[in-house]
Enzyme design. Structure first.
Site, PDB file in Angstrom:
ATOM      1  N   GLY A  12       2.246   2.313  10.564  1.00 63.49           N
ATOM      2  CA  GLY A  12       3.311   3.260  10.403  1.00 63.49           C
ATOM      3  C   GLY A  12       4.283   3.841  11.562  1.00 63.49           C
TER       4      GLY A  12
ATOM      5  CG  ASN B 289      -1.725   1.293   1.514  1.00 60.57           C
ATOM      6  OD1 ASN B 289      -1.819   1.984   0.629  1.00 60.57           O
ATOM      7  ND2 ASN B 289      -2.199   1.521   2.697  1.00 60.57           N
TER       8      ASN B 289
ATOM      9  CD  GLU C   3      -2.384   5.696   6.626  1.00 60.46           C
ATOM     10  OE1 GLU C   3      -2.610   5.800   5.522  1.00 60.46           O
ATOM     11  OE2 GLU C   3      -1.754   4.958   7.076  1.00 60.46           O
TER      12      GLU C   3
ATOM     13  CD  GLU D 228      -3.402  -2.409   7.414  1.00 60.41           C
ATOM     14  OE1 GLU D 228      -2.289  -2.586   7.117  1.00 60.41           O
ATOM     15  OE2 GLU D 228      -4.157  -1.238   7.317  1.00 60.41           O
TER      16      GLU D 228
ATOM     17  CG  HIS E 158      -5.237   2.193   5.306  1.00 59.11           C
ATOM     18  ND1 HIS E 158      -4.915   3.158   6.014  1.00 59.11           N
ATOM     19  CD2 HIS E 158      -4.546   1.475   5.070  1.00 59.11           C
ATOM     20  CE1 HIS E 158      -3.658   2.876   6.480  1.00 59.11           C
ATOM     21  NE2 HIS E 158      -3.245   1.552   5.944  1.00 59.11           N
TER      22      HIS E 158
ATOM     23  CE  LYS F  75       0.165   3.252   4.642  1.00 57.80           C
ATOM     24  NZ  LYS F  75       0.300   3.410   6.194  1.00 57.80           N
TER      25      LYS F  75
ATOM     26  CB  SER G 212       5.045  -1.510  11.846  1.00 60.83           C
ATOM     27  OG  SER G 212       4.703  -0.334  12.140  1.00 60.83           O
TER      28      SER G 212
HETATM   29  P1  PGA Z   1       3.055   0.354   7.687  1.00 60.50           P
HETATM   30  O1  PGA Z   1       1.572   0.434   6.931  1.00 60.50           O
HETATM   31  O2  PGA Z   1       3.349  -1.087   7.252  1.00 60.50           O
HETATM   32  O3  PGA Z   1       3.803   1.453   7.152  1.00 60.50           O
HETATM   33  O4  PGA Z   1       2.676   0.172   8.919  1.00 60.50           O
HETATM   34  C1  PGA Z   1       0.652  -0.662   6.946  1.00 60.50           C
HETATM   35  C2  PGA Z   1      -0.575  -0.250   6.302  1.00 60.50           C
HETATM   36  O5  PGA Z   1      -1.030   1.017   6.555  1.00 60.50           O
HETATM   37  O6  PGA Z   1      -1.404  -0.982   5.548  1.00 60.50           O
END
Ligand code: PGA
Length: 250
Positions: A172, A9, A96, A166, A94, A11, A212
């Site tokens: 992140g 992903n 976010e 998640e 997601h 982003k 992560s």
């Molecule tokens: P990250 O993001 O691996 O940077 O923690 C995962 C995600 O948001 O799908």
């Protein structure tokens, strides 16, 4: 038979030119993978991504989709527009999107239905915040979210659904859930699928872990019974890191 899927992903990262370069770098590194390999990229990078991925095992996804077929929805993109571009997957719900753009379980459900009706494979995200975990709501919340986002999905359509667990506190942040926490969270998701669609559907659905995941922890996470892949943010922006995670699927 569970299908393992490692999905990046990206982003809000990468221009079209950078997309071409990164996918060209990744292609030889992920060739022959033992899992499906997907890159979900910004809308403006989709054309470059599809062109660059041609002839490889990399499939291209979008990062969101609107629930209406067309109309006065400034800034949105429909499922039909995505399939017309050759997109096969889409990330929906997601955290976010939920946190910064007001997405709710209801809109996530509508977007999921639109994606499935158009023939896209939906990577639908669920996950608890740190506060919810500390209050002891993780199981309740994951089951509730899973059922909400899958409302009105048919048993046949479920075959095109991937659920990504998640934990919001792990995205992140560099804080990864332990393999046990990931397995447990994915297990709650699977249990909710079993309650809705039966044991066989729950056994077969792909449930990813995300938050992560990186070259160091991927193997341990992916070895868990309930972890059938990963949704990878930061580490999907580096060809080598992403390929190490892909190769962690045995
Ligand atoms: P990250 O993001 O691996 O940077 O923690 C995962 C995600 O948001 O799908």
């Amino acid at each position: 038979m569970r299908n393992y899927v490692i999905a990046g992903n990206w982003k809000m990262n990468k221009t079209p030119a950078e997309t071409t370069a990164l996918i060209n770098e990744m292609k030889p590194l992920v060739a022959g993978a033992a899992c499906d390999v997907v890159l979900c990229v910004p809308y403006v990078d989709i054309a470059a991504a599809i062109e660059a991925a041609k002839g490889s095992n990399i499939k291209i996804g979008a990062e969101n989709v609107h629930f209406k077929a067309n109309g006065a929805y400034t800034g949105e993109v429909s499922a039909e527009m995505l399939t017309a571009c050759g997109v096969e997957y889409v990330v929906i719900g997601h955290s976010e999107r939920r946190q910064y753009f007001g997405e709710t379980d209801q809109t996530v459900n509508l977007r999921t239905l639109a994606a499935l009706n158009a023939g896209l494979k939906a990577i639908v995200c669920v996950g608890e915040t740190l506060e919810q975990r500390e209050l002891g709501y993780t199981e309740t919340l994951l089951k509730y979210q899973t059922k909400m986002v899958l409302t009105n999905v048919t048993a046949e359509q479920l075959k095109n659904v991937i659920i990504a667990y998640e934990p919001v506190w792990a995205i992140g942040t560099g804080v990864t859930a332990t393999a046990e926490q990931a397995d447990e969270g994915n297990g709650y998701v699977r249990a909710a699928v079993a309650e809705m669609f039966g044991a066989e559907a729950a056994e077969n659905i792909t449930v990813q872990y995300g938050g992560s995941m990186n070259p160091k922890n991927a193997e341990e996470l992916l070895a868990k019974e309930n972890v059938d892949g990963g949704l990878i943010g930061g580490a999907s922006l580096k060809a080598e890191d992403f390929s190490i995670i892909v190769k962690a699927v045995k």
